[in-house]
Design a protein around this motif. Structure first.
Motif, PDB file in Angstrom:
ATOM      1  N   UNK A   1      40.322 -11.409 -14.641  1.00 32.42           N
ATOM      2  CA  UNK A   1      41.347 -10.589 -15.302  1.00 32.42           C
ATOM      3  C   UNK A   1      41.693  -9.415 -14.380  1.00 32.42           C
ATOM      4  N   UNK A   2      42.945  -8.964 -14.402  1.00 29.70           N
ATOM      5  CA  UNK A   2      43.320  -7.863 -13.499  1.00 29.70           C
ATOM      6  C   UNK A   2      42.794  -6.526 -14.001  1.00 29.70           C
ATOM      7  N   UNK A   3      42.564  -5.563 -13.070  1.00 32.89           N
ATOM      8  CA  UNK A   3      42.073  -4.246 -13.498  1.00 32.89           C
ATOM      9  C   UNK A   3      42.994  -3.585 -14.513  1.00 32.89           C
ATOM     10  N   UNK A   4      44.287  -3.875 -14.416  1.00 32.52           N
ATOM     11  CA  UNK A   4      45.254  -3.248 -15.336  1.00 32.52           C
ATOM     12  C   UNK A   4      45.063  -3.713 -16.778  1.00 32.52           C
ATOM     13  N   UNK A   5      44.352  -4.820 -16.980  1.00 33.79           N
ATOM     14  CA  UNK A   5      44.134  -5.320 -18.349  1.00 33.79           C
ATOM     15  C   UNK A   5      42.982  -4.600 -19.039  1.00 33.79           C
ATOM     16  N   UNK A   6      42.173  -3.866 -18.243  1.00 30.32           N
ATOM     17  CA  UNK A   6      41.016  -3.186 -18.845  1.00 30.32           C
ATOM     18  C   UNK A   6      41.461  -1.850 -19.426  1.00 30.32           C
ATOM     19  N   UNK A   7      41.331  -1.725 -20.735  1.00 29.09           N
ATOM     20  CA  UNK A   7      41.847  -0.521 -21.385  1.00 29.09           C
ATOM     21  C   UNK A   7      40.748   0.376 -21.937  1.00 29.09           C
ATOM     22  N   UNK A   8      39.528  -0.148 -22.012  1.00 27.57           N
ATOM     23  CA  UNK A   8      38.460   0.654 -22.633  1.00 27.57           C
ATOM     24  C   UNK A   8      37.112   0.195 -22.093  1.00 27.57           C
ATOM     25  N   UNK A   9      36.289   1.145 -21.692  1.00 24.80           N
ATOM     26  CA  UNK A   9      34.960   0.783 -21.176  1.00 24.80           C
ATOM     27  C   UNK A   9      33.904   1.580 -21.946  1.00 24.80           C
ATOM     28  N   UNK A  10      32.976   0.855 -22.536  1.00 27.87           N
ATOM     29  CA  UNK A  10      31.931   1.491 -23.355  1.00 27.87           C
ATOM     30  C   UNK A  10      30.589   1.379 -22.620  1.00 27.87           C
ATOM     31  N   UNK A  11      29.941   2.508 -22.416  1.00 31.57           N
ATOM     32  CA  UNK A  11      28.627   2.491 -21.762  1.00 31.57           C
ATOM     33  C   UNK A  11      27.529   2.498 -22.814  1.00 31.57           C
ATOM     34  N   UNK A  12      26.513   1.694 -22.600  1.00 26.26           N
ATOM     35  CA  UNK A  12      25.392   1.664 -23.536  1.00 26.26           C
ATOM     36  C   UNK A  12      24.202   2.341 -22.859  1.00 26.26           C
ATOM     37  N   UNK A  13      23.612   3.303 -23.571  1.00 26.82           N
ATOM     38  CA  UNK A  13      22.449   4.000 -23.021  1.00 26.82           C
ATOM     39  C   UNK A  13      21.381   4.131 -24.094  1.00 26.82           C
ATOM     40  N   UNK A  14      20.140   3.895 -23.706  1.00 30.53           N
ATOM     41  CA  UNK A  14      19.045   4.215 -24.612  1.00 30.53           C
ATOM     42  C   UNK A  14      18.900   5.738 -24.668  1.00 30.53           C
ATOM     43  N   UNK A  15      18.221   6.235 -25.695  1.00 31.17           N
ATOM     44  CA  UNK A  15      17.963   7.671 -25.801  1.00 31.17           C
ATOM     45  C   UNK A  15      16.834   8.085 -24.859  1.00 31.17           C
ATOM     46  N   UNK A  16      16.246   7.095 -24.176  1.00 27.36           N
ATOM     47  CA  UNK A  16      15.257   7.334 -23.125  1.00 27.36           C
ATOM     48  C   UNK A  16      15.545   6.276 -22.056  1.00 27.36           C
ATOM     49  N   UNK A  17      14.677   6.082 -21.092  1.00 34.01           N
ATOM     50  CA  UNK A  17      14.947   5.092 -20.049  1.00 34.01           C
ATOM     51  C   UNK A  17      13.845   4.042 -20.010  1.00 34.01           C
ATOM     52  N   UNK A  18      14.214   2.827 -19.630  1.00 30.44           N
ATOM     53  CA  UNK A  18      13.191   1.808 -19.349  1.00 30.44           C
ATOM     54  C   UNK A  18      13.589   1.047 -18.091  1.00 30.44           C
ATOM     55  N   UNK A  19      12.594   0.398 -17.516  1.00 32.48           N
ATOM     56  CA  UNK A  19      12.857  -0.420 -16.339  1.00 32.48           C
ATOM     57  C   UNK A  19      11.819  -1.546 -16.313  1.00 32.48           C
ATOM     58  N   UNK A  20      12.262  -2.771 -15.976  1.00 23.66           N
ATOM     59  CA  UNK A  20      11.314  -3.879 -15.799  1.00 23.66           C
ATOM     60  C   UNK A  20      11.332  -4.276 -14.332  1.00 23.66           C
ATOM     61  N   UNK A  21      10.195  -4.582 -13.791  1.00 27.36           N
ATOM     62  CA  UNK A  21      10.150  -4.938 -12.376  1.00 27.36           C
ATOM     63  C   UNK A  21       9.923  -3.686 -11.540  1.00 27.36           C
ATOM     64  N   UNK A  22       9.922  -3.869 -10.210  1.00 27.28           N
ATOM     65  CA  UNK A  22       9.614  -2.753  -9.317  1.00 27.28           C
ATOM     66  C   UNK A  22      10.847  -1.896  -9.034  1.00 27.28           C
ATOM     67  N   UNK A  23      10.609  -0.785  -8.338  1.00 25.88           N
ATOM     68  CA  UNK A  23      11.720   0.070  -7.921  1.00 25.88           C
ATOM     69  C   UNK A  23      11.578   1.470  -8.463  1.00 25.88           C
TER      70      UNK A  23
END
Ligand code: IMP
Length: 422
Positions: A250-272
């Motif tokens: 889909x073209x960038x012009x078709x994207x009208x809304x972007x919703x970010x999802x965030x936990x109220x804290x952070x988690x990570x699986x794996x290294x890094x």
């Protein structure tokens, strides 16, 4: 509202599945644009719970079309088994599930290669994701359109297995993998998948022409992005909003809304690197109270305080118009809640995210300490009912990122949500 995008703003597992499931009925199509069966999107409704790995989280919204785009890497056997499980629950997918002809297949040699290469170094999900994307970029991948054509598939598998066996022989026995076994093993699932396979970009273009609403569902999260994440401790695709265009067509012009999802804290699986990681009793509390064990691999997730520096980076990369904050209820009962607002290194502080794993590993997070709350807020549905300290946390997230929080999740069920215009 042509294309709305849901993106994980952290290291995955933010609760995208719940949010997509909640929003799905407002859309005509829900489309996955990257990743593969490394994802685990948990959906809970009533007393039921289901974990999806490849199917879009719109499958439980009757009448909504679900699409797996060209940017996804598909383990055909895993997909067939997921389709069967969902059909057994009473959700018919015939005529409403569409799989891209151009999506790449994950085949047994991808998992085998991962086992002898990067899995332990990175802490991957061992689903063959990296090697499948490697083949795609090397132009040696086998696509879904080839899988469903028995003659083409057989020929391609024989050639690829011969090549891969140059590396696998030894680790996988004298002869390496057997091409004929793979061909036989995959012919049944190729027959099952054939009816779902189509040109999904074309399908989406026509949908856009007819004014249909599309929800693009990301897997993993922004900080696992191959380019903008904590490389090399990342996944091999583009979970950020930029991946929607290449992963669906889909073209960038078709994207009208972007919703970010965030936990109220952070988690990570794996290294890094994970600057705000807590290896103390508070970390253990978050892990237990939040049920922080991988939906795909069952691995315990590393837990830590909310990193606002990283969240703002994610907001900037993705252009979030709004944030959905999940697992706020998990913080109940803590005396204080901390949020990271700067990184310090060698006496110098900076409020910008460091997109270099080696450097990020050496920073010391600088926190604002906020008041916690005693009250168990699980299941709350009204913002006004929240304790003042929880409201203060939300306000701080908004003021730091400049992005409004429009949804707050206070439990895993659909009903356990506060919606403020989302
Ligand atoms: P891969 O995607 O299996 O190659 O794994 C690369 C890194 O991404 C590892 O650290 C995984 O634990 C992480 N990862 C991949 N998928 C997910 C996910 O859905 N949630 C959280 N972490 C993930």
């Amino acid at each position: 509202m042509a294309v709305t995008v849901v993106v994980g703003s952290q290291w995955g597992d933010e609760g995208k599945g719940k949010v997509v499931d909640l929003l799905a009925s407002q859309f005509d199509i829900v489309a996955r644009y990257q990743g593969g069966a490394n994802a685990g999107h948990t959906i809970k409704w009533g007393d039921r719970e289901h974990v999806l790995h490849l199917l879009p989280s719109g499958v439980f919204a009757p009448g909504v079309h679900c699409l797996i785009g060209n940017g996804v890497v598909i383990d055909p056997k895993a997909l067939v088994s997921e389709i069967q499980n969902v059909q057994e629950l009473g959700y018919d997918l015939k005529g409403r599930l569409w799989v891209s002809r151009n999506a790449h297949c994950i085949l047994p040699y991808h998992q085998a290669l991962e086992n002898i290469r990067s899995a332990d170094r990175i802490g991957t999900t061992k689903r063959g994701i990296g090697p499948a994307y490697t083949d795609k970029v090397a132009r040696t991948g086998i696509r879904i359109a080839e899988l469903v054509d028995v003659d083409v598939f057989s020929k391609r598998v024989r050639t690829e297995v011969e090549r891969k066996n140059l590396i696998l022989r030894g680790s996988y026995g004298e002869r390496g993998l057997d091409a004929e076994e793979i061909i036989a093993e995959y012919s049944d699932c190729a027959r099952t998948l054939a009816e779902y396979v189509t040109d999904t970009a074309h399908f989406l273009h026509e949908a856009l022409d007819h004014g249909k609403k599309i929800l693009a569902e990301g897997a993993q999260g922004c900080l696992l992005d191959i380019d903008f994440g904590t490389y090399p401790y990342v996944t091999s695709s583009t979970p950020t909003a930029g991946g929607v265009c290449t992963g669906l067509g889909v073209p960038p012009t078709a994207i009208t809304r972007t919703i970010g999802i965030s936990k109220a804290y952070c988690t990570r699986v794996g290294h890094g690197p994970f600057p705000t990681e807590l290896t103390d009793t508070t970390g253990a509390h978050l892990q237990n109270a939040g049920g922080e064990f991988g939906a795909t691999t069952g691995r315990p997730r590393r837990c830590g305080w909310l990193d606002l520096v990283a969240l703002r980076y994610s907001c900037r990369l993705n252009g979030f118009a709004e944030l959905a904050l999940t697992k706020l209820d998990v913080l109940s009962g803590l005396e204080n809640v901390k949020v990271c607002v700067e990184y310090e290194q060698g006496g110098v502080t900076d409020s910008r995210f460091i997109n270099d794993a080696r450097l990020l590993d050496t920073v010391s997070p600088q926190y604002e300490v906020m008041q916690g709350w005693e009250e168990d807020i699980r299941g709350y549905r009204d913002f006004d009912e929240l304790p003042g300290a929880a409201k203060d946390l939300i306000n701080r997230i908004q003021s730091f990122t400049g992005i409004p929080v429009t949804m707050i999740s206070t439990g895993p069920k659909r009903s356990q949500t506060i919606r403020m215009g989302c």
